[in-house]
Write an enzyme that holds these catalytic residues in place. Structure first.
Site, PDB file in Angstrom:
ATOM      1  N   PHE A 140      41.232  34.219   9.413  1.00  0.00           N
ATOM      2  CA  PHE A 140      40.117  34.595   8.537  1.00  0.00           C
ATOM      3  C   PHE A 140      39.788  36.087   8.658  1.00  0.00           C
ATOM      4  O   PHE A 140      39.993  36.862   7.710  1.00  0.00           O
ATOM      5  CB  PHE A 140      38.930  33.691   8.904  1.00  0.00           C
ATOM      6  CG  PHE A 140      37.591  34.138   8.426  1.00  0.00           C
ATOM      7  CD1 PHE A 140      37.400  34.571   7.116  1.00  0.00           C
ATOM      8  CD2 PHE A 140      36.490  34.094   9.283  1.00  0.00           C
ATOM      9  CE1 PHE A 140      36.138  34.966   6.680  1.00  0.00           C
ATOM     10  CE2 PHE A 140      35.239  34.478   8.854  1.00  0.00           C
ATOM     11  CZ  PHE A 140      35.071  34.928   7.559  1.00  0.00           C
ATOM     12  N   TYR A 177      34.338  28.597  25.999  1.00  0.00           N
ATOM     13  CA  TYR A 177      34.620  29.651  25.007  1.00  0.00           C
ATOM     14  C   TYR A 177      33.921  30.952  25.412  1.00  0.00           C
ATOM     15  O   TYR A 177      34.532  32.025  25.469  1.00  0.00           O
ATOM     16  CB  TYR A 177      34.133  29.177  23.633  1.00  0.00           C
ATOM     17  CG  TYR A 177      34.221  30.225  22.562  1.00  0.00           C
ATOM     18  CD1 TYR A 177      35.387  30.393  21.826  1.00  0.00           C
ATOM     19  CD2 TYR A 177      33.141  31.061  22.285  1.00  0.00           C
ATOM     20  CE1 TYR A 177      35.483  31.372  20.847  1.00  0.00           C
ATOM     21  CE2 TYR A 177      33.221  32.043  21.315  1.00  0.00           C
ATOM     22  CZ  TYR A 177      34.385  32.198  20.600  1.00  0.00           C
ATOM     23  OH  TYR A 177      34.475  33.174  19.645  1.00  0.00           O
ATOM     24  N   PHE A 180      23.738  19.152  12.882  1.00  0.00           N
ATOM     25  CA  PHE A 180      23.681  18.716  14.276  1.00  0.00           C
ATOM     26  C   PHE A 180      22.361  19.206  14.864  1.00  0.00           C
ATOM     27  O   PHE A 180      22.142  20.413  14.986  1.00  0.00           O
ATOM     28  CB  PHE A 180      24.865  19.273  15.067  1.00  0.00           C
ATOM     29  CG  PHE A 180      26.205  18.850  14.508  1.00  0.00           C
ATOM     30  CD1 PHE A 180      26.501  17.498  14.342  1.00  0.00           C
ATOM     31  CD2 PHE A 180      27.148  19.781  14.127  1.00  0.00           C
ATOM     32  CE1 PHE A 180      27.733  17.094  13.820  1.00  0.00           C
ATOM     33  CE2 PHE A 180      28.381  19.393  13.602  1.00  0.00           C
ATOM     34  CZ  PHE A 180      28.667  18.044  13.447  1.00  0.00           C
TER      35      PHE A 180
HETATM   36  C1  UD2 Z   1      30.076  30.765  16.268  1.00  0.00           C
HETATM   37  C2  UD2 Z   1      31.561  31.031  16.178  1.00  0.00           C
HETATM   38  C3  UD2 Z   1      32.127  31.349  17.512  1.00  0.00           C
HETATM   39  C4  UD2 Z   1      31.299  32.357  18.303  1.00  0.00           C
HETATM   40  C5  UD2 Z   1      29.804  32.113  18.182  1.00  0.00           C
HETATM   41  C6  UD2 Z   1      28.969  33.311  18.632  1.00  0.00           C
HETATM   42  C7  UD2 Z   1      32.789  29.787  14.423  1.00  0.00           C
HETATM   43  C8  UD2 Z   1      33.520  28.538  14.070  1.00  0.00           C
HETATM   44  N1  UD2 Z   1      32.253  29.839  15.675  1.00  0.00           N
HETATM   45  O1  UD2 Z   1      29.807  29.589  17.056  1.00  0.00           O
HETATM   46  O2  UD2 Z   1      33.464  31.821  17.335  1.00  0.00           O
HETATM   47  O3  UD2 Z   1      31.673  33.651  18.052  1.00  0.00           O
HETATM   48  O4  UD2 Z   1      29.397  31.853  16.853  1.00  0.00           O
HETATM   49  O5  UD2 Z   1      27.779  32.844  19.186  1.00  0.00           O
HETATM   50  O6  UD2 Z   1      32.659  30.702  13.648  1.00  0.00           O
HETATM   51  N2  UD2 Z   1      26.638  22.895  12.543  1.00  0.00           N
HETATM   52  C9  UD2 Z   1      26.085  21.842  11.831  1.00  0.00           C
HETATM   53  N3  UD2 Z   1      26.896  21.138  10.983  1.00  0.00           N
HETATM   54  C10 UD2 Z   1      28.215  21.412  10.825  1.00  0.00           C
HETATM   55  C11 UD2 Z   1      28.774  22.487  11.565  1.00  0.00           C
HETATM   56  C12 UD2 Z   1      27.950  23.207  12.427  1.00  0.00           C
HETATM   57  O7  UD2 Z   1      24.891  21.547  11.957  1.00  0.00           O
HETATM   58  O8  UD2 Z   1      28.887  20.730  10.028  1.00  0.00           O
HETATM   59  C13 UD2 Z   1      25.755  23.687  13.418  1.00  0.00           C
HETATM   60  C14 UD2 Z   1      26.235  23.815  14.854  1.00  0.00           C
HETATM   61  O9  UD2 Z   1      25.860  22.707  15.638  1.00  0.00           O
HETATM   62  C15 UD2 Z   1      25.527  25.115  15.272  1.00  0.00           C
HETATM   63  C16 UD2 Z   1      25.530  25.947  13.983  1.00  0.00           C
HETATM   64  O10 UD2 Z   1      25.728  25.015  12.918  1.00  0.00           O
HETATM   65  O11 UD2 Z   1      24.205  24.860  15.657  1.00  0.00           O
HETATM   66  C17 UD2 Z   1      26.629  26.973  13.938  1.00  0.00           C
HETATM   67  O12 UD2 Z   1      27.842  26.340  14.315  1.00  0.00           O
HETATM   68  P1  UD2 Z   1      29.269  27.043  14.124  1.00  0.00           P
HETATM   69  O13 UD2 Z   1      30.294  26.068  14.621  1.00  0.00           O
HETATM   70  O14 UD2 Z   1      29.409  27.587  12.770  1.00  0.00           O
HETATM   71  O15 UD2 Z   1      29.187  28.323  15.068  1.00  0.00           O
HETATM   72  P2  UD2 Z   1      28.678  28.560  16.578  1.00  0.00           P
HETATM   73  O16 UD2 Z   1      27.355  29.238  16.491  1.00  0.00           O
HETATM   74  O17 UD2 Z   1      28.836  27.344  17.418  1.00  0.00           O
END
Ligand code: UD2
Length: 305
Positions: free
Chosen positions: A12, A140, A201
């Site tokens: 990406f 991670y 979530f």
């Molecule tokens: C993101 C980045 C990670 C890292 C981080 C920095 C991605 C995939 N991950 O992690 O690489 O750099 O940021 O802190 O870009 N969620 C939902 N429903 C869904 C998917 C996600 O509610 O279908 C929530 C998830 O539980 C979280 C938020 O959305 O609270 C963001 O989740 P994410 O997986 O996009 O990214 P994150 O913050 O875990």
């Protein structure tokens, strides 16, 4: 005009970077194992070396003739790395050490690498700046922090000018929505476009600092340009503006002209409640900022540009 190695250049962010470098007149070699990256993301003119960052020979082959390295290859999902601890560590930390050692041997080439805001862990509701102690909560985050420590050692011990970037939540065109591990914006955008429900979530009040991919590219380019003067340092890549997941769904709903059904599920293991960055130090040092407003960025995503 120079040649640069972009690891993860079929992914990406890496593919946007490769595109920008070529548009600016540089040559690009991409090292990618195509595990999550796609061959069709490779911009015209870029040369692909298919291989793994954790394979020293592949890295040595790819780096030949390059003037600098952008190290973006990695397993981007926090949740995937929870479930694949060792595999994530090999890619995210061992891969970085191999890359840094190869850059040292190739003549101390400058390396700009992607760390993550995940190194801060749960820092509360305020903006975190680079002075905040690292307290990663997940494998991670631990591997990204470990990579930063090695990035500093690359400079202090081996004379490799490194600059680390800590992006918050990156979004934009070409972020693959296909897996449950994808970034939340790509998943929600895709589901709204198809008229499907979205799953949140937790309660949806968690906040993220969403930064548009084109802004991230400007930080990467500036970091390489200024690497000699900033060696050994790390910078946030963020907007300084928080968005709750529920607000994100609201904005997407307005842009798509439809309100999705919202399903709630238990919070993810190790999920951070609030993540918000302070952009001041990076803006001053790199001379760029992440100016794209979320609604603008989301409409660019909707329109596929
Ligand atoms: C993101 C980045 C990670 C890292 C981080 C920095 C991605 C995939 N991950 O992690 O690489 O750099 O940021 O802190 O870009 N969620 C939902 N429903 C869904 C998917 C996600 O509610 O279908 C929530 C998830 O539980 C979280 C938020 O959305 O609270 C963001 O989740 P994410 O997986 O996009 O990214 P994150 O913050 O875990």
């Amino acid at each position: 005009m120079a040649e640069y190695l972009v690891t993860g250049g079929c992914g990406f962010v890496g593919s946007h970077l490769a595109e920008a470098l070529i548009a600016g007149g540089d040559r690009v070699v991409v090292l990618d194992n195509l595990s999550s990256g796609k061959r069709e993301n490779l911009p015209p003119g870029a040369r692909l070396v298919e291989g793994d960052v954790a394979d020293p020979e592949a890295v040595a082959q790819a780096i030949r003739g390059c003037a600098g390295v952008y190290h973006l290859a990695g397993a981007a999902s926090v949740a995937w790395c929870n479930e694949n601890w060792h595999a994530g560590h090999l890619t995210n930390q061992t891969g970085t050490v191999i890359l840094l050692e190869t850059a040292a041997r190739a003549g101390r080439l400058p390396v700009v690498y992607i760390s993550s805001a995940a190194i801060y862990g749960d820092a509360g509701e305020g903006r975190v700046d680079e002075g905040r102690a690292a307290r990663p909560l997940t494998a991670y985050g631990a591997d990204k922090y470990g990579s930063e420590l090695h990035g500093r050692i690359a400079w202090s011990v081996h004379g490799v000018p490194t600059v680390g970037l800590r992006p918050f939540n990156i979004y934009g065109p070409r972020q693959d929505p296909a897996s449950a591990y994808s970034g939340v914006i790509s998943i929600f955008h895709d589901r709204l476009a198809r008229g499907l429900p979205v799953t949140i979530f937790g309660d949806g009040q968690q906040t993220r600092d969403f930064v548009f991919v084109e802004d991230v590219i400007r930080f990467l380019l500036a970091a390489m340009e200024r690497a000699p003067g900033l060696a050994g340092q790390v910078f946030n890549v963020c907007t300084g503006r928080p968005t709750t997941l529920l607000d994100l769904v609201g904005t997407l709903a307005r842009l798509h002209g439809r309100t999705p059904e919202i399903l709630h599920a238990a919070p993810r293991l190790g999920d951070i409640r609030h993540s918000l960055g302070d952009p001041a130090r990076a803006e001053a040092a790199l001379g760029v900022s992440a100016g794209m407003r979320l609604d603008e960025g989301l409409s660019r995503l909707r329109d596929g540009r």
